[in-house]
Scaffold this active site. Structure first.
Site, PDB file in Angstrom:
ATOM      1  N   ASP A  15       0.850  -1.197   0.000  1.00  0.00           N
ATOM      2  CA  ASP A  15       0.000   0.000   0.000  1.00  0.00           C
ATOM      3  C   ASP A  15       0.886   1.247   0.000  1.00  0.00           C
ATOM      4  OD1 ASP A  15      -3.201   0.512   1.208  1.00  0.00           O
ATOM      5  OD2 ASP A  15      -1.792   2.171   1.045  1.00  0.00           O
ATOM      6  N   ASN A  54     -13.096  -3.037   2.758  1.00  0.00           N
ATOM      7  CA  ASN A  54     -14.123  -1.998   2.806  1.00  0.00           C
ATOM      8  C   ASN A  54     -15.016  -2.059   1.563  1.00  0.00           C
ATOM      9  OD1 ASN A  54     -12.901  -0.966   5.186  1.00  0.00           O
ATOM     10  ND2 ASN A  54     -11.431   0.191   3.956  1.00  0.00           N
ATOM     11  N   GLN A  66     -14.401   2.748   1.788  1.00  0.00           N
ATOM     12  CA  GLN A  66     -13.753   2.374   0.528  1.00  0.00           C
ATOM     13  C   GLN A  66     -13.446   3.626  -0.282  1.00  0.00           C
ATOM     14  OE1 GLN A  66     -16.030  -0.264  -2.041  1.00  0.00           O
ATOM     15  NE2 GLN A  66     -14.254  -0.669  -3.360  1.00  0.00           N
ATOM     16  N   HIS A 126     -10.461  -4.995  -3.081  1.00  0.00           N
ATOM     17  CA  HIS A 126      -9.126  -5.281  -2.545  1.00  0.00           C
ATOM     18  C   HIS A 126      -9.227  -5.606  -1.072  1.00  0.00           C
ATOM     19  CE1 HIS A 126      -9.920  -0.974  -2.162  1.00  0.00           C
ATOM     20  NE2 HIS A 126      -9.221  -1.026  -1.029  1.00  0.00           N
ATOM     21  N   PHE A 127      -8.232  -6.335  -0.587  1.00  0.00           N
ATOM     22  CA  PHE A 127      -8.177  -6.771   0.802  1.00  0.00           C
ATOM     23  C   PHE A 127      -6.896  -6.218   1.409  1.00  0.00           C
ATOM     24  CE2 PHE A 127     -10.539  -9.728  -1.730  1.00  0.00           C
ATOM     25  CZ  PHE A 127     -11.622 -10.097  -0.953  1.00  0.00           C
ATOM     26  N   HIS A 128      -7.032  -5.542   2.538  1.00  0.00           N
ATOM     27  CA  HIS A 128      -5.864  -5.021   3.256  1.00  0.00           C
ATOM     28  C   HIS A 128      -5.317  -6.089   4.185  1.00  0.00           C
ATOM     29  CE1 HIS A 128      -6.746  -0.629   2.498  1.00  0.00           C
ATOM     30  NE2 HIS A 128      -7.955  -1.126   2.318  1.00  0.00           N
TER      31      HIS A 128
HETATM   32  P1  5GP Z   1      -9.710   1.582   0.648  1.00  0.00           P
HETATM   33  O1  5GP Z   1      -9.825   2.844   1.459  1.00  0.00           O
HETATM   34  O2  5GP Z   1     -10.409   1.732  -0.678  1.00  0.00           O
HETATM   35  O3  5GP Z   1     -10.127   0.337   1.387  1.00  0.00           O
HETATM   36  O4  5GP Z   1      -8.173   1.383   0.390  1.00  0.00           O
HETATM   37  C1  5GP Z   1      -7.495   1.925  -0.701  1.00  0.00           C
HETATM   38  C2  5GP Z   1      -6.022   1.805  -0.388  1.00  0.00           C
HETATM   39  O5  5GP Z   1      -5.317   1.910  -1.590  1.00  0.00           O
HETATM   40  C3  5GP Z   1      -5.492   2.896   0.553  1.00  0.00           C
HETATM   41  O6  5GP Z   1      -4.911   2.287   1.694  1.00  0.00           O
HETATM   42  C4  5GP Z   1      -4.471   3.642  -0.297  1.00  0.00           C
HETATM   43  O7  5GP Z   1      -3.333   4.030   0.439  1.00  0.00           O
HETATM   44  C5  5GP Z   1      -4.126   2.625  -1.363  1.00  0.00           C
HETATM   45  N1  5GP Z   1      -3.765   3.185  -2.651  1.00  0.00           N
HETATM   46  C6  5GP Z   1      -4.457   4.148  -3.345  1.00  0.00           C
HETATM   47  N2  5GP Z   1      -3.863   4.380  -4.528  1.00  0.00           N
HETATM   48  C7  5GP Z   1      -2.786   3.549  -4.597  1.00  0.00           C
HETATM   49  C8  5GP Z   1      -1.787   3.335  -5.592  1.00  0.00           C
HETATM   50  O8  5GP Z   1      -1.764   3.956  -6.670  1.00  0.00           O
HETATM   51  N3  5GP Z   1      -0.844   2.389  -5.323  1.00  0.00           N
HETATM   52  C9  5GP Z   1      -0.841   1.698  -4.134  1.00  0.00           C
HETATM   53  N4  5GP Z   1       0.144   0.801  -3.969  1.00  0.00           N
HETATM   54  N5  5GP Z   1      -1.762   1.878  -3.186  1.00  0.00           N
HETATM   55  C10 5GP Z   1      -2.729   2.803  -3.403  1.00  0.00           C
END
Ligand code: 5GP
Ligand code: ZN
Length: 139
Positions: A32, A88, A95, A101-103
């Site tokens: 991330d 999320n 989200q 995606h899965f963290h």
């Molecule tokens: P969400 O909030 O949708 O569950 O998580 C999105 C995640 O994607 C965030 O933790 C953010 O830091 C990560 N992220 C957003 N854009 C990019 C990117 O271009 N590359 C990478 N490696 N991570 C990203």
């Protein structure tokens, strides 16, 4: 199965570079860019779906195997005490990237990472009523 202008579709296809830790035919796992802790990894299906509420059943079935494999590797590599798997769905749920995606988040005893909620106090009968509403949709 790629969506125009989707950042994770572009990362999954290799069009945009990423720090990749795992890749197979169906998934890519990357670090991330805004990690909750070093080693924070995202497991991303290569086929686009907005989130878990509309993913195809084949991808859904395969995802847990990849998540478990990557989570074990992250734990070993980072030497952390625990791992959160966070996922999320929808803006209301936090989200921000609308591609499933899965963290995988490394956790340490007494770290300051915040993932949580205040436990509620269900009223009498509330749990059974709610369970019934959900059960009806699973028939
Ligand atoms: P969400 O909030 O949708 O569950 O998580 C999105 C995640 O994607 C965030 O933790 C953010 O830091 C990560 N992220 C957003 N854009 C990019 C990117 O271009 N590359 C990478 N490696 N991570 C990203
Ligand atoms: Zn996408």
């Amino acid at each position: 199965m790629k969506k125009e202008n989707c950042i994770f579709c572009r990362i999954a296809s290799g069009e945009i570079p990423s720090a990749t830790v795992y890749e197979d035919e169906d998934f890519k796992a990357i670090l991330d860019l805004g990690p909750a802790a070093p080693g924070h990894t995202l497991v991303i299906p290569k086929n686009h779906s907005d989130n878990l509420l509309c993913v195809d059943s084949d991808t859904a079935a395969k995802a847990l195997g990849v998540i478990a494999k990557v989570a074990k590797a992250v734990k070993e590599a980072m030497g952390c005490d625990g791992i959160n798997v966070v996922q999320n769905n929808g803006e209301a749920a936090g989200q921000t990237v609308m591609h499933l995606h899965f963290h995988i988040i490394p956790r340490y005893n007494n770290d300051k990472v915040q993932i949580g909620w205040e436990p509620g106090k269900p009223a009498d009968g509330e749990l059974e009523n709610t369970a019934s509403l959900i059960r009806d949709r699973l028939r």
